[in-house]
Scaffold this active site. Sequence first.
Site, PDB file in Angstrom:
ATOM      1  N   LYS A  11       0.835  -1.187   0.000  1.00 39.90           N
ATOM      2  CA  LYS A  11       0.000   0.000   0.000  1.00 39.90           C
ATOM      3  C   LYS A  11       0.876   1.245   0.000  1.00 39.90           C
ATOM      4  O   LYS A  11       1.994   1.144   0.519  1.00 39.90           O
ATOM      5  CB  LYS A  11      -0.961   0.037   1.193  1.00 39.90           C
TER       6      LYS A  11
ATOM      7  N   TYR B 193      -4.550   3.978   6.366  1.00 39.69           N
ATOM      8  CA  TYR B 193      -5.037   3.003   7.348  1.00 39.69           C
ATOM      9  C   TYR B 193      -6.385   3.440   7.926  1.00 39.69           C
ATOM     10  O   TYR B 193      -7.297   2.626   8.089  1.00 39.69           O
ATOM     11  CB  TYR B 193      -4.028   2.823   8.485  1.00 39.69           C
TER      12      TYR B 193
HETATM   13  P1  NAD Z   1      12.336   1.121   2.394  1.00 41.64           P
HETATM   14  O1  NAD Z   1      12.866   2.433   1.943  1.00 41.64           O
HETATM   15  O2  NAD Z   1      12.828   0.569   3.684  1.00 41.64           O
HETATM   16  O3  NAD Z   1      12.606   0.013   1.273  1.00 41.64           O
HETATM   17  C1  NAD Z   1      12.370   0.280  -0.104  1.00 41.64           C
HETATM   18  C2  NAD Z   1      13.137  -0.711  -0.945  1.00 41.64           C
HETATM   19  O4  NAD Z   1      12.962  -0.343  -2.313  1.00 41.64           O
HETATM   20  C3  NAD Z   1      14.650  -0.710  -0.673  1.00 41.64           C
HETATM   21  O5  NAD Z   1      15.127  -2.030  -0.679  1.00 41.64           O
HETATM   22  C4  NAD Z   1      15.216   0.050  -1.851  1.00 41.64           C
HETATM   23  O6  NAD Z   1      16.539  -0.328  -2.173  1.00 41.64           O
HETATM   24  C5  NAD Z   1      14.239  -0.328  -2.952  1.00 41.64           C
HETATM   25  N1  NAD Z   1      14.240   0.612  -4.077  1.00 41.64           N
HETATM   26  C6  NAD Z   1      14.223   0.241  -5.362  1.00 41.64           C
HETATM   27  N2  NAD Z   1      14.268   1.311  -6.170  1.00 41.64           N
HETATM   28  C7  NAD Z   1      14.345   2.380  -5.368  1.00 41.64           C
HETATM   29  C8  NAD Z   1      14.431   3.777  -5.623  1.00 41.64           C
HETATM   30  N3  NAD Z   1      14.454   4.276  -6.877  1.00 41.64           N
HETATM   31  N4  NAD Z   1      14.458   4.613  -4.571  1.00 41.64           N
HETATM   32  C9  NAD Z   1      14.421   4.151  -3.317  1.00 41.64           C
HETATM   33  N5  NAD Z   1      14.341   2.825  -3.005  1.00 41.64           N
HETATM   34  C10 NAD Z   1      14.314   1.951  -4.036  1.00 41.64           C
HETATM   35  O7  NAD Z   1      10.770   1.247   2.412  1.00 41.64           O
HETATM   36  P2  NAD Z   1       9.731   0.284   3.143  1.00 41.64           P
HETATM   37  O8  NAD Z   1       9.388   0.847   4.467  1.00 41.64           O
HETATM   38  O9  NAD Z   1      10.189  -1.102   3.043  1.00 41.64           O
HETATM   39  O10 NAD Z   1       8.422   0.531   2.226  1.00 41.64           O
HETATM   40  C11 NAD Z   1       8.265  -0.105   0.969  1.00 41.64           C
HETATM   41  C12 NAD Z   1       6.773  -0.176   0.624  1.00 41.64           C
HETATM   42  O11 NAD Z   1       6.119  -0.938   1.629  1.00 41.64           O
HETATM   43  C13 NAD Z   1       6.062   1.177   0.588  1.00 41.64           C
HETATM   44  O12 NAD Z   1       5.124   1.204  -0.434  1.00 41.64           O
HETATM   45  C14 NAD Z   1       5.361   1.257   1.934  1.00 41.64           C
HETATM   46  O13 NAD Z   1       4.179   2.046   1.918  1.00 41.64           O
HETATM   47  C15 NAD Z   1       5.036  -0.189   2.185  1.00 41.64           C
HETATM   48  N6  NAD Z   1       4.935  -0.506   3.622  1.00 41.64           N
HETATM   49  C16 NAD Z   1       3.842  -1.152   4.050  1.00 41.64           C
HETATM   50  C17 NAD Z   1       3.690  -1.440   5.389  1.00 41.64           C
HETATM   51  C18 NAD Z   1       2.475  -2.195   5.856  1.00 41.64           C
HETATM   52  O14 NAD Z   1       2.280  -2.290   7.067  1.00 41.64           O
HETATM   53  N7  NAD Z   1       1.682  -2.757   4.964  1.00 41.64           N
HETATM   54  C19 NAD Z   1       4.669  -1.053   6.295  1.00 41.64           C
HETATM   55  C20 NAD Z   1       5.796  -0.409   5.823  1.00 41.64           C
HETATM   56  C21 NAD Z   1       5.931  -0.129   4.473  1.00 41.64           C
END
Ligand code: NAD
Length: 369
Positions: free
Chosen positions: A137, A221
């Site tokens: 999401k 949420y």
């Molecule tokens: P994060 O920044 O920790 O991880 C993002 C990942 O994407 C990294 O591994 C990064 O290397 C990669 N990536 C690939 N191309 C990229 C670019 N151009 N720029 C930046 N990063 C790039 O983020 P996260 O917290 O893991 O969030 C990722 C997704 O998951 C988001 O859409 C977020 O909304 C979602 N999320 C959902 C929940 C949930 O409870 N459902 C919780 C946290 C995050």
Amino acid sequence: MKTPRPASRRSFLETISLSAAAVSLAWRGRAQAAPAPRKLGLALVGLGGYATGQLAPALKLTQEVALRGVVTGSFPKGQQWAQAFGFPEKNIYSYDTMARLADNPEIDIVYVVTPNALHPGHVIAAAKAGKHVITEKPMATNVADCDAMLAACRANKVKLSVGYRLQFEPNFHELKRLARDRDFGPLMKMSGGLSFTMTKPQWRAERKLAGGGPLMDLGIYALQAACMAAGGEAPIAITALERPKSRPEFFKDVEETIDWTMEFANGAKGDFSTSYNGGLDRFRAEGEKGWIEFAPAFQYGGLKVTTSRGPLGLVVPPSQQAGQIDDFAQCVRAGRESPVSGVMGRRDMVIIEAIYRSAAEGGKRIVVT
Ligand code: NAD
């Protein structure tokens, strides 16, 4: 001292495998043979905070799904995951080689966990490779991209789901039941929201990658909970206002705080707030005959839920995400749509666009179409 190997062990194993082979031969060719279904193979796209902190432990608990591949910008990181989950290094892909997933029958499902604005490209690549897809999401950052994702999944005959983990959480099941059975009457008044104080610069504060500010990330949420309390209905109208920024240099092109109201067809109303400057985590829904309140409401565990009848006190499974992923696997096996399908993700993006439009027009009431 080395423990001696029991003399009978080898013959015991041989006996077991001979019997298994015999059983297998006896059953071969019989139409009614029902081998235990193999776990579906899943590949994670993006190995950041959520994939590492939440999805990896969940994928050790899933009954229907095994992690069999990754898509990552870092091959060494992929190797660590391959070792931890016991899949071959050939199942490590880069973002540029995702099309090759098409040649890998070990992968059935692709789970996209990259920054919001990258979801469409990664989902469409997975769909074109013939893989069923879960995307995190928000589904995308605008409705047009949601439409493109839905079209790609339809064209390639794959299922699409959004990572709405709380839809599988027992307390939220109870919220949906209350909405359906009307124990408290229709839930006419709702409130709450989700906020945290962002201190480190990150993609979540950049429009290009996040699509917006806390509304895209956290407000969604509360929006989801409101639609659950409304019996799965979408609101008919929105009014919203963005608050002045306390750190405009940090939140250059996204909102820092936004408040909005959702109006439903039956007259129910919800007032919500989301911010990258605060500590809100609450959801409340009231009917004529009672109320339910979640505080904290939206965490990975430890939700506290009270109703006008007392604390709910439900037993919850160890991982919301394991249940969410297993449910999708069952949908894939049964050929049915996920209860948190791309259509729901698109619905939420329509609401988010209406919230931003209302705020941009100074709080004008926007009819949701
Ligand atoms: P994060 O920044 O920790 O991880 C993002 C990942 O994407 C990294 O591994 C990064 O290397 C990669 N990536 C690939 N191309 C990229 C670019 N151009 N720029 C930046 N990063 C790039 O983020 P996260 O917290 O893991 O969030 C990722 C997704 O998951 C988001 O859409 C977020 O909304 C979602 N999320 C959902 C929940 C949930 O409870 N459902 C919780 C946290 C995050």
